[in-house]
Motif scaffolding. Structure first.
Motif, PDB file in Angstrom:
ATOM      1  N   ALA A   1       0.834  -1.209   0.000  1.00  0.00           N
ATOM      2  CA  ALA A   1       0.000   0.000   0.000  1.00  0.00           C
ATOM      3  C   ALA A   1       0.874   1.266   0.000  1.00  0.00           C
ATOM      4  O   ALA A   1       1.817   1.379  -0.779  1.00  0.00           O
ATOM      5  CB  ALA A   1      -0.962  -0.040   1.179  1.00  0.00           C
TER       6      ALA A   1
ATOM      7  N   VAL B   1      -8.834   8.792  -0.214  1.00  0.00           N
ATOM      8  CA  VAL B   1      -8.549   7.644   0.653  1.00  0.00           C
ATOM      9  C   VAL B   1      -7.745   8.028   1.888  1.00  0.00           C
ATOM     10  O   VAL B   1      -7.864   7.385   2.931  1.00  0.00           O
ATOM     11  CB  VAL B   1      -7.826   6.531  -0.137  1.00  0.00           C
ATOM     12  CG1 VAL B   1      -8.747   5.942  -1.174  1.00  0.00           C
ATOM     13  CG2 VAL B   1      -6.548   7.049  -0.780  1.00  0.00           C
ATOM     14  N   SER B   2      -6.910   9.044   1.807  1.00  0.00           N
ATOM     15  CA  SER B   2      -6.114   9.453   2.970  1.00  0.00           C
ATOM     16  C   SER B   2      -5.502  10.814   2.709  1.00  0.00           C
ATOM     17  O   SER B   2      -5.395  11.255   1.565  1.00  0.00           O
ATOM     18  CB  SER B   2      -5.004   8.433   3.266  1.00  0.00           C
ATOM     19  OG  SER B   2      -4.093   8.370   2.184  1.00  0.00           O
TER      20      SER B   2
ATOM     21  N   PHE C   1      -2.726   6.148  -6.354  1.00  0.00           N
ATOM     22  CA  PHE C   1      -3.821   5.847  -5.424  1.00  0.00           C
ATOM     23  C   PHE C   1      -5.147   6.087  -6.142  1.00  0.00           C
ATOM     24  O   PHE C   1      -5.290   7.035  -6.913  1.00  0.00           O
ATOM     25  CB  PHE C   1      -3.727   6.733  -4.187  1.00  0.00           C
ATOM     26  CG  PHE C   1      -2.548   6.411  -3.303  1.00  0.00           C
ATOM     27  CD1 PHE C   1      -2.644   5.426  -2.330  1.00  0.00           C
ATOM     28  CD2 PHE C   1      -1.337   7.080  -3.461  1.00  0.00           C
ATOM     29  CE1 PHE C   1      -1.561   5.123  -1.518  1.00  0.00           C
ATOM     30  CE2 PHE C   1      -0.257   6.788  -2.655  1.00  0.00           C
ATOM     31  CZ  PHE C   1      -0.369   5.799  -1.682  1.00  0.00           C
TER      32      PHE C   1
ATOM     33  N   HIS D   1      -2.815  -3.395  -6.965  1.00  0.00           N
ATOM     34  CA  HIS D   1      -2.275  -2.758  -5.770  1.00  0.00           C
ATOM     35  C   HIS D   1      -1.472  -1.515  -6.158  1.00  0.00           C
ATOM     36  O   HIS D   1      -1.011  -1.392  -7.300  1.00  0.00           O
ATOM     37  CB  HIS D   1      -1.370  -3.722  -5.000  1.00  0.00           C
ATOM     38  CG  HIS D   1      -2.054  -4.953  -4.525  1.00  0.00           C
ATOM     39  ND1 HIS D   1      -2.944  -4.959  -3.484  1.00  0.00           N
ATOM     40  CD2 HIS D   1      -1.980  -6.244  -4.969  1.00  0.00           C
ATOM     41  CE1 HIS D   1      -3.406  -6.187  -3.296  1.00  0.00           C
ATOM     42  NE2 HIS D   1      -2.834  -6.988  -4.172  1.00  0.00           N
TER      43      HIS D   1
ATOM     44  N   ARG E   1      -1.210   0.990   4.532  1.00  0.00           N
ATOM     45  CA  ARG E   1      -2.476   0.424   4.990  1.00  0.00           C
ATOM     46  C   ARG E   1      -3.452   0.324   3.822  1.00  0.00           C
ATOM     47  O   ARG E   1      -3.592   1.256   3.023  1.00  0.00           O
ATOM     48  CB  ARG E   1      -3.121   1.312   6.068  1.00  0.00           C
ATOM     49  CG  ARG E   1      -2.316   1.478   7.338  1.00  0.00           C
ATOM     50  CD  ARG E   1      -2.926   2.589   8.201  1.00  0.00           C
ATOM     51  NE  ARG E   1      -2.208   2.775   9.449  1.00  0.00           N
ATOM     52  CZ  ARG E   1      -2.524   2.186  10.584  1.00  0.00           C
ATOM     53  NH1 ARG E   1      -3.553   1.355  10.631  1.00  0.00           N
ATOM     54  NH2 ARG E   1      -1.830   2.419  11.685  1.00  0.00           N
ATOM     55  N   ASP E   2      -4.115  -0.794   3.761  1.00  0.00           N
ATOM     56  CA  ASP E   2      -5.216  -0.991   2.836  1.00  0.00           C
ATOM     57  C   ASP E   2      -6.044  -2.136   3.394  1.00  0.00           C
ATOM     58  O   ASP E   2      -5.678  -2.730   4.421  1.00  0.00           O
ATOM     59  CB  ASP E   2      -4.701  -1.308   1.427  1.00  0.00           C
ATOM     60  CG  ASP E   2      -5.718  -0.943   0.338  1.00  0.00           C
ATOM     61  OD1 ASP E   2      -6.902  -0.716   0.696  1.00  0.00           O
ATOM     62  OD2 ASP E   2      -5.344  -0.900  -0.843  1.00  0.00           O
TER      63      ASP E   2
END
Length: 283
Positions: free
Chosen positions: A54, A90-91, A150, A161, A230-231
């Motif tokens: 990730a 996502v982040s 991402f 991924h 992280r995923d």
């Protein structure tokens, strides 16, 4: 401390038991510790496996960006607008900030410190995926790759991924950063400085007792940098931890079935056990 007790403190028995329990439950695990002074392996468990990592995969991207700054290929103060890349939530912090445009060097800080997906995508847009892949090859990382940017959702035409890596190569990469051997001393120092700002100290680093928002200069003499990934069903961390007794680079990857909060916490507990034993090793 008696010699026998010291040996027991350096055995990583709790880490190995936690990883063995995870593997028995069906998880894929990989771990590596490298002694910074000797360059030798302190602990290795399936460290050759290539697994998804990730956001940890942005470290080679940051190295390529720092190298481009050093060579003059990129201007660190070049202002870029986030509207030029697809939104991704996502982040990260940039999506929540009012400033629509920032200099590239600030995006590198956001990427390293907060795992900012939008900032990382913008950096990747500027340097290009082929350049990052060439840098990974130049760094000698044969089992690692940055596959994609991402994304909110991964479709059938997208890479499965963001990034892949082995714990051995990640550990060696972080050792190269603190030993000033990643591209050049100035590039190594710049990337290490960015990574020292990382706010995610919830996995291995939870055992350090460091302030997540201010740990560049620890009053107890710890040298620490790290990056996490992280995923769904993926937890990974790599870094450097050095204290008065020893200095190590480390990496740990766990890929698990994220079926419940208990499955997730069992994976997190393994990282924390690893962190405690790393602290015992360096102190």
């Amino acid at each position: 401390m008696p010699r026998r007790a010291a040996i027991g403190r350096r055995s990583f028995t709790s880490t190995l038991k936690a990883l063995d329990d995870l593997a028995t439950s069906g998880a894929q695990v990989s771990v590596r510790i490298t002694d910074l002074d000797r360059g030798t392996s302190v602990l290795a468990g399936d460290d050759f496996l290539t697994l998804p990592v990730a956001g940890l995969g942005v470290v080679p991207l940051l190295i390529e960006v720092a190298a481009a700054f050093e060579s003059g290929a990129l201007d660190p103060l070049e202002i870029v607008d986030r509207a030029t890349v697809a939104p991704v939530a996502v982040s990260g912090l940039w999506q929540h900030l009012k400033a629509p445009a920032l200099p590239l060097i600030d995006l590198a800080v956001l990427t390293a410190a907060t795992g900012d997906a939008l900032a990382a995508n913008m950096l990747l847009e500027r340097v290009g995926l082929p350049a990052v892949r060439a840098r990974i090859e130049q760094l000698g990382m044969e089992r690692s790759a940055l596959l994609d940017q991402f994304r909110e959702q991964r479709g059938p035409d997208d890479a499965p991924h963001v990034a892949l890596a082995s714990s051995r190569e990640l550990s060696e990469l972080f050792a190269a950063l603190v030993n000033s051997k990643a591209v050049s001393p100035s590039v190594s120092a710049q990337v290490a400085e960015w990574l020292s700002l990382n706010h995610d100290l919830s996995l291995v680093a939870s055992a350090t007792g460091l302030d997540p928002f201010s740990h560049e200069n620890d009053e107890h003499g710890l040298l620490f940098i790290n990056k996490t990934g992280r995923d769904a069903g993926i937890r990974a961390e790599a870094g450097v931890l050095a204290g008065p007794r020893a200095g190590v680079s480390y990496a740990m990857i766990v890929c698990f079935d994220d079926l419940s909060i208990l499955h997730r916490m069992r994976a997190h507990d393994a990282f924390r056990a690893f962190g405690v034993e790393l602290m015992e090793y360096v102190h």
